[in-house]
Design a protein around this motif. Structure first.
Motif, PDB file in Angstrom:
ATOM      1  N   LEU A  37     -28.474  24.021  34.357  1.00  6.77           N
ATOM      2  CA  LEU A  37     -27.752  22.800  34.719  1.00  6.77           C
ATOM      3  C   LEU A  37     -27.760  21.813  33.558  1.00  6.77           C
ATOM      4  O   LEU A  37     -28.604  21.901  32.651  1.00  6.77           O
ATOM      5  N   PRO A  38     -26.835  20.851  33.558  1.00  9.73           N
ATOM      6  CA  PRO A  38     -26.845  19.819  32.513  1.00  9.73           C
ATOM      7  C   PRO A  38     -28.174  19.068  32.506  1.00  9.73           C
ATOM      8  O   PRO A  38     -28.847  18.972  33.543  1.00  9.73           O
TER       9      PRO A  38
ATOM     10  N   ASP B 201     -31.059  16.464  32.885  1.00  6.18           N
ATOM     11  CA  ASP B 201     -31.340  15.415  33.873  1.00  6.18           C
ATOM     12  C   ASP B 201     -30.725  15.683  35.241  1.00  6.18           C
ATOM     13  O   ASP B 201     -30.786  14.816  36.124  1.00  6.18           O
ATOM     14  N   SER B 202     -30.129  16.854  35.432  1.00  8.16           N
ATOM     15  CA  SER B 202     -29.565  17.177  36.748  1.00  8.16           C
ATOM     16  C   SER B 202     -30.690  17.516  37.726  1.00  8.16           C
ATOM     17  O   SER B 202     -31.696  18.126  37.350  1.00  8.16           O
ATOM     18  N   PRO B 203     -30.541  17.149  38.999  1.00  6.85           N
ATOM     19  CA  PRO B 203     -31.527  17.586  39.993  1.00  6.85           C
ATOM     20  C   PRO B 203     -31.409  19.092  40.218  1.00  6.85           C
ATOM     21  O   PRO B 203     -30.324  19.672  40.100  1.00  6.85           O
ATOM     22  N   SER B 204     -32.508  19.737  40.514  1.00  8.38           N
ATOM     23  CA  SER B 204     -32.476  21.176  40.764  1.00  8.38           C
ATOM     24  C   SER B 204     -31.750  21.466  42.076  1.00  8.38           C
ATOM     25  O   SER B 204     -31.640  20.604  42.955  1.00  8.38           O
ATOM     26  N   MET B 205     -31.249  22.684  42.201  1.00 10.04           N
ATOM     27  CA  MET B 205     -30.568  23.106  43.423  1.00 10.04           C
ATOM     28  C   MET B 205     -30.872  24.564  43.686  1.00 10.04           C
ATOM     29  O   MET B 205     -31.213  25.325  42.773  1.00 10.04           O
ATOM     30  N   ARG B 206     -30.741  24.952  44.955  1.00  8.64           N
ATOM     31  CA  ARG B 206     -31.078  26.311  45.377  1.00  8.64           C
ATOM     32  C   ARG B 206     -29.821  27.048  45.822  1.00  8.64           C
ATOM     33  O   ARG B 206     -29.099  26.600  46.710  1.00  8.64           O
ATOM     34  N   LEU B 207     -29.590  28.190  45.177  1.00  9.33           N
ATOM     35  CA  LEU B 207     -28.419  29.026  45.433  1.00  9.33           C
ATOM     36  C   LEU B 207     -28.897  30.299  46.112  1.00  9.33           C
ATOM     37  O   LEU B 207     -29.734  31.027  45.574  1.00  9.33           O
ATOM     38  N   LEU B 208     -28.354  30.581  47.284  1.00  9.15           N
ATOM     39  CA  LEU B 208     -28.664  31.824  47.989  1.00  9.15           C
ATOM     40  C   LEU B 208     -27.539  32.821  47.747  1.00  9.15           C
ATOM     41  O   LEU B 208     -26.384  32.565  48.089  1.00  9.15           O
TER      42      LEU B 208
ATOM     43  N   ALA C 141     -32.394  21.874  35.357  1.00 11.89           N
ATOM     44  CA  ALA C 141     -31.770  21.299  34.168  1.00 11.89           C
ATOM     45  C   ALA C 141     -32.216  22.038  32.906  1.00 11.89           C
ATOM     46  O   ALA C 141     -33.376  22.444  32.775  1.00 11.89           O
ATOM     47  N   SER C 142     -31.275  22.219  31.991  1.00 10.84           N
ATOM     48  CA  SER C 142     -31.594  22.838  30.712  1.00 10.84           C
ATOM     49  C   SER C 142     -32.172  21.777  29.779  1.00 10.84           C
ATOM     50  O   SER C 142     -32.087  20.570  30.036  1.00 10.84           O
ATOM     51  N   GLN C 143     -32.763  22.225  28.680  1.00  9.54           N
ATOM     52  CA  GLN C 143     -33.251  21.300  27.670  1.00  9.54           C
ATOM     53  C   GLN C 143     -32.093  20.665  26.939  1.00  9.54           C
ATOM     54  O   GLN C 143     -31.023  21.248  26.783  1.00  9.54           O
TER      55      GLN C 143
END
Length: 318
Positions: A54-55, A57-64, A315-317
């Motif tokens: 993710l970009p 500072d993006s919050p993490s999210m869960r993909l099923l 989020a990525s670095q």
């Protein structure tokens, strides 16, 4: 001396000894087949991985990620396990096709997926969302990707399946693209209809606003069958993640060796799991699900249990 002590003292005739060996081999083979049919194909597992795509500072999210359910009426254990996945509270669901395994499977499939369809989702069809499986020699899978030329296919209720998914808010990506905002992050999806039966028509990713930095988005490619031409197209267009199914992880694998086939032109080393796909100097993360079911006519798995996949995107670095 040692050689003398290790000589056989058996009084069993040679022919009888060979028969015993053959009998033991047959019993062992039947035991393995029984494990694959009665136990392992119903030993459902959740595989998890964390992907920093993710970009910043993006919050993490869960993909099923669900794939290759191949639902058949009467599969109560599979239904119960699928319904329990709603307890994971995913942020969104990606379904990569082959949901149906029988012409009367639509109602039990929707029963199994009903708790999950309250979450946002996208889907692409596989060939077994169009046509019922056919009886064939399983050894033909070792000669190359399967085809349907041997027997006229029986149509499945594809339209009703897509309507039910659409009514729940799941978005078809069959040769389409679509953007979704999940937890404040824009996800740009591009999908294709099933490449295994030549229905794929790549349409690219959604366009951003004029002069908008594409790195602020996350591009996700979705396909049922992971054919190289499709993976290459997604990767050339800067997909950060590609999701696929179809391979069944090889379905019958050799311990210590892995999959022998992928039923596509994907290398067997990538039959399931998270991998890197590189083309033209660009790289995507490729996630291939081993899927949850089997063909009605090949109800066996070995060293390859059925699975759903939960991906935590972070989020990525910078």
């Amino acid at each position: 001396m040692a050689m003398t002590r290790t000589r056989s003292r058996s009084h069993v005739p040679l022919a009888a000894g060979a028969a015993l060996t053959a009998g033991a081999a047959l019993a062992g083979g039947l035991g393995l087949a029984g494990w694959g049919v009665l136990v392992e194909r119903q030993r459902f597992q959740l595989r998890e991985a964390t992907l920093p795509i993710l970009p910043p500072d993006s919050p993490s999210m869960r993909l099923l990620h669900l794939s290759d359910i191949h639902m058949v009426p009467g599969q109560r254990l599979k239904t119960s396990w699928l319904r329990s996945l709603a307890d994971l509270e995913p942020d969104f669901v990606v379904n990569t096709g082959d949901n149906l395994g029988h012409r009367n499977a639509l109602t039990p499939l929707l029963e199994a997926l009903e708790p999950l369809m309250r979450f946002p989702g996208v889907f692409v069809p596989g060939s077994n969302d169009y046509f019922a499986p056919v009886l064939k020699n399983p050894l033909t899978y070792f000669t190359g990707p399967s085809d349907r030329s041997a027997k006229p296919p029986t149509s499945l209720p594809t339209g009703a399946l897509h309507t039910a998914f659409g009514n729940a808010g799941w978005i078809s990506l069959a040769n389409r693209n679509q953007s979704l905002a999940i937890k404040g992050t824009r996800l740009d999806f591009s999908g294709v209809d099933d490449p295994h039966i030549g229905r794929d028509r790549y349409t690219g990713f959604p366009l951003g606003a004029v002069n908008q930095d594409v790195s602020a988005h996350v591009r996700i490619g979705v396909t049922h069958a992971p054919y190289r031409r499709v993976l290459d197209a997604f990767t050339r267009d800067q997909a950060r993640l590609i999701l696929a199914g179809h391979t069944h992880g090889g379905q019958v694998c050799v311990p210590g060796v892995g999959a022998l086939v992928t039923n596509s032109d994907l290398p067997t080393s990538m039959a399931s799991g998270v991998h890197r796909w590189t083309v033209a100097g660009r790289e995507s993360v490729l996630e291939v699900s081993a899927g949850l079911g089997t063909s009605f006519y090949a109800p066996v798995r070995f060293a390859c249990p059925p699975e759903a996949v939960l991906l935590t995107l972070t989020a990525s670095q910078r």
